[in-house]
Each structure stands twice: as structure tokens, then as C-alpha cells.
Write an enzyme that holds these catalytic residues in place. Structure first.
Site: not given
Length: 136
Positions: A8-10, A72
Site C-alpha cells: 500500500s502507499h500508506s 504504481s
């Protein structure tokens, strides 16, 4: 047993999804989180090396399913696969399922001993099941 990597980006999102999934697996499959980047001012993003390390940490001969949140993250996961030894890479697959639903479905399938292909299929079917519930 098939194990999972959550990308995850977070970091908070990744840890939260892992927390939910761990409620299902109990003593079953291993779940690693590769989420966020090591930049305190701009922590949102993905890191291919972090993903590679997570895959190596939970790797089993049965395989690993990598679940991703955004486009991404797919690129970072694909780069991580290129960094791994080919003998590991051939037993790792990326699921394009919605992160939460796919992770939970994959965790359940993996914890019951399903094969890599079946765990991947269950993850990928998770979105369809949600849609069916919404329209019934």
C-alpha cells in the site's frame, strides 16, 4: 502454506488491512506489509526493495500472493519480482483485486491450505462477490 504481502502507499492502510486479515488467519498463513516509504515528510508511496524484503520474509515453497492498492504499487511489485532470485519469483503472483476484499479472501483461502492458483483466484473473485451482494 501460501503467504501474503500487502503493498500500500500508506503504512497505516497496509497495517489496517493486515490487522483485519490476521483476524481470519489466526495461526494460518503469514502476512507481511510493505507499505509507505521511509520519508517522514512524504511517507506516501511504495518501495520495490521493501516489497522484495517482505516477499523474502514470508516466502514459502507453496508461494506468495502480493496484493496491491493502486497502479504504481503494481509497478513497484513488478520491480520487486525482478530483484528476486528466479526460483522465488516463479512462486510469487500479483493480485489486482481490491486491496481489502482481495486480502481477506486470499487470507481465508490460504489459511485453509489452498494452492497458490486457488488463493489468487479467490482474491480476484472478491470484487465480484461484493458486486453481487450490492445488486441482490
Amino acid at each position: 502454506m501460501v503467504n501474503l504481502v500487502i503493498v500500500s502507499h500508506s503504512a497505516k492502510l497496509g497495517e489496517g488491512v493486515a490487522e483485519l486479515a490476521n483476524q481470519i488467519v489466526r495461526d494460518g498463513c503469514k502476512i507481511a506489509v510493505a507499505a509507505g516509504i521511509d520519508d517522514t515528510e512524504n511517507p506516501i508511496g511504495t518501495d520495490a526493495v521493501k516489497i522484495m524484503n517482505a516477499i523474502e520474509a514470508v516466502f514459502s515453497e507453496d508461494g506468495v500472493v502480493v496484493l496491491v492498492d493502486l497502479g504504481s504499487a503494481i509497478l513497484s511489485a513488478q520491480t520487486a519480482l525482478e530483484l528476486l532470485e528466479p526460483t522465488i519469483t516463479e512462486k510469487v503472483v500479483i493480485s489486482y483485486a481490491p486491496l481489502v476484499e482481495g486480502t481477506l479472501a486470499a487470507a481465508l483461502a490460504a489459511s485453509t491450505g489452498d494452492t497458490l492458483n486457488t488463493v489468487l483466484e479467490e482474491a480476484n473473485l472478491a470484487a465480484h462477490l461484493k458486486l453481487e451482494q450490492a445488486y441482490n
